[in-house]
Design a protein around this motif. Structure first.
Motif, PDB file in Angstrom:
ATOM      1  N   LEU A 127       0.369  -1.311  -0.209  1.00 16.94           N
ATOM      2  CA  LEU A 127       0.335  -0.360   0.104  1.00 16.94           C
ATOM      3  C   LEU A 127       0.770   0.947  -0.373  1.00 16.94           C
ATOM      4  CD1 LEU A 127      -3.182  -1.203   2.722  1.00 16.94           C
ATOM      5  CD2 LEU A 127      -3.461  -0.746   0.177  1.00 16.94           C
ATOM      6  N   ALA A 131       1.185   3.424   4.481  1.00 17.94           N
ATOM      7  CA  ALA A 131      -0.046   2.349   4.872  1.00 17.94           C
ATOM      8  C   ALA A 131      -0.451   3.079   6.001  1.00 17.94           C
ATOM      9  CB  ALA A 131       0.481   1.070   5.089  1.00 17.94           C
ATOM     10  N   LYS A 137      -5.673   6.091   3.800  1.00 19.33           N
ATOM     11  CA  LYS A 137      -5.377   4.500   3.604  1.00 19.33           C
ATOM     12  C   LYS A 137      -5.725   3.565   4.206  1.00 19.33           C
ATOM     13  CE  LYS A 137      -1.563   5.747   0.496  1.00 19.33           C
ATOM     14  NZ  LYS A 137       0.028   5.120  -0.093  1.00 19.33           N
ATOM     15  N   THR A 138      -6.427   3.982   5.874  1.00 17.33           N
ATOM     16  CA  THR A 138      -6.633   3.001   7.572  1.00 17.33           C
ATOM     17  C   THR A 138      -7.815   2.052   6.655  1.00 17.33           C
ATOM     18  OG1 THR A 138      -6.290   4.832   8.231  1.00 17.33           O
ATOM     19  CG2 THR A 138      -7.122   3.368   8.933  1.00 17.33           C
ATOM     20  N   ALA A 139      -8.881   1.758   6.073  1.00 10.93           N
ATOM     21  CA  ALA A 139      -9.591   0.927   5.740  1.00 10.93           C
ATOM     22  C   ALA A 139      -8.639  -0.277   4.717  1.00 10.93           C
ATOM     23  CB  ALA A 139     -10.693   1.691   5.162  1.00 10.93           C
ATOM     24  N   ALA A 140      -8.531   0.431   3.914  1.00 10.50           N
ATOM     25  CA  ALA A 140      -7.225  -0.792   3.364  1.00 10.50           C
ATOM     26  C   ALA A 140      -6.379  -1.320   3.711  1.00 10.50           C
ATOM     27  CB  ALA A 140      -6.464   0.213   2.114  1.00 10.50           C
ATOM     28  N   ALA A 141      -5.282  -0.272   4.753  1.00 10.19           N
ATOM     29  CA  ALA A 141      -4.520  -1.158   5.501  1.00 10.19           C
ATOM     30  C   ALA A 141      -5.561  -1.926   6.786  1.00 10.19           C
ATOM     31  CB  ALA A 141      -4.227   0.171   6.303  1.00 10.19           C
ATOM     32  N   THR A 143      -7.883  -3.408   6.484  1.00  9.43           N
ATOM     33  CA  THR A 143      -8.138  -5.459   5.297  1.00  9.43           C
ATOM     34  C   THR A 143      -7.084  -6.489   5.000  1.00  9.43           C
ATOM     35  OG1 THR A 143      -9.748  -3.895   4.778  1.00  9.43           O
ATOM     36  CG2 THR A 143      -9.024  -6.073   3.423  1.00  9.43           C
ATOM     37  N   ALA A 144      -5.852  -5.456   4.128  1.00 12.64           N
ATOM     38  CA  ALA A 144      -4.572  -5.947   4.164  1.00 12.64           C
ATOM     39  C   ALA A 144      -4.159  -6.466   5.730  1.00 12.64           C
ATOM     40  CB  ALA A 144      -3.855  -5.353   3.419  1.00 12.64           C
ATOM     41  N   TYR A 151      -4.356  -4.864  13.219  1.00 11.52           N
ATOM     42  CA  TYR A 151      -3.313  -3.033  12.367  1.00 11.52           C
ATOM     43  C   TYR A 151      -3.448  -2.308  13.055  1.00 11.52           C
ATOM     44  CZ  TYR A 151      -4.215   1.877  10.720  1.00 11.52           C
ATOM     45  OH  TYR A 151      -3.833   2.998  10.725  1.00 11.52           O
TER      46      TYR A 151
END
Length: 288
Positions: A127, A131, A137-141, A143-144, A151
């Motif tokens: 990301l 990240a 980018k919190t939501a994507a981080a 999830t990742a 997280y």
């Protein structure tokens, strides 16, 4: 407050010296002033840091500290001086002082923090380097990372791991020590080994560095520390050049314990040190 057997023995040493309960020969009383250099190896690595740590994430502002994180006090050299009063050819009392040195204190992170930082690196590789700091980018981080709990754990580990081996605080310590010494061999001998037992008082003043403030990301860091009283021991040798001048080399240690509390605006951590520092000294003396 309870008085330990250890503290009672230390006080007994002071009383024996101060009150003259040991039958010294008054006719042999002399004074020796010494000055020189000392190398202090604290050999002090704290117990586990315990408490909570700010995350910088509104969804979970605080997390418990993982086990295994320590603070290590680093060696330092300083100027030493002492005054010694001889009671007879073998016994003396010596007060050892020095210019209070300031030691660097470095963070040593746990294996779990290193593992979490390694996992965080995978998320950042996917990301971007921001990240865990870019709100966009919190939501994507999350999830990742495999969920909000992971997280937060990775976010904290990623931040803390940056400071592994970094000086996050400094401690200034003053440690006056009173010894009762015994000198071997005859008074006319040029070289005389000695041993001493006594009591040490150590006062600690701890301050955070800028790196320490950045580590906590939660306002200014305030650090308090208790003082220590403990038994001390020294061994060494003195070489007399003439009736006035001499040189001495020695090794000193003491039983030291202190408790440290670290506070930020929202978090608090505690740790304990129990250590026996090594102090190596080389000094010149003048007797009269």
């Amino acid at each position: 407050m309870k008085t330990s057997f250890f503290q009672m023995n230390a006080r007994a040493v002071v009383c024996a010296v101060a009150c003259g309960v040991i039958p010294f020969a008054a006719s042999a009383q002399t004074y020796t002033f010494k000055i020189g250099a000392g190398r202090i190896d604290p050999r002090a690595t704290s117990g586990d840091l315990e408490g909570t740590l700010p995350t910088g994430f509104a969804g979970a502002p605080l997390v418990p500290l993982p086990a295994g994180n320590h603070l290590e006090v680093m060696p330092k050299s300083t100027l030493l001086f002492s005054i010694e009063r001889s009671f007879d050819d073998h016994w003396s009392a010596e007060l050892v002082l020095g210019v209070p040195p300031t030691h660097d204190v470095k963070l040593r992170v746990s294996d779990s923090v290193k593992s979490g930082a390694a996992n965080a690196a995978l998320v950042k590789a996917a990301l971007g380097a921001d990240a865990f700091t870019n709100p966009a980018k919190t939501a994507a981080a999350i999830t990742a990372s495999g969920g909000a709990a992971n997280y937060v754990s990775m976010r904290v580990a990623d931040n803390v791991n940056k400071y592994d081996g970094v000086t996050v605080a400094r401690v200034k310590q003053a440690a006056p020590t009173l010894f009762l010494n015994y000198k071997f061999l005859d008074a006319s001998s040029a070289l005389r080994p000695y041993v001493g037992v006594g009591i040490n008082y150590t006062n600690f003043k701890v301050t955070s560095t800028q790196a320490g403030n950045d580590l906590y990301t939660d306002g200014p860091v305030r650090i308090s520390s208790t003082d220590s009283i403990g038994l001390a021991f020294q061994v060494g040798g003195t070489y007399k050049f003439d009736k006035n001048w001499s040189a001495s080399a020695g090794w000193t240690t003491a039983a030291v314990k202190n408790n440290v509390t670290i506070r930020t605006n929202t978090s608090e951590q505690t740790l304990t040190y129990r250590f026996h520092p090594s102090v190596f000294s080389l000094m010149m003396g003048y007797s009269y």
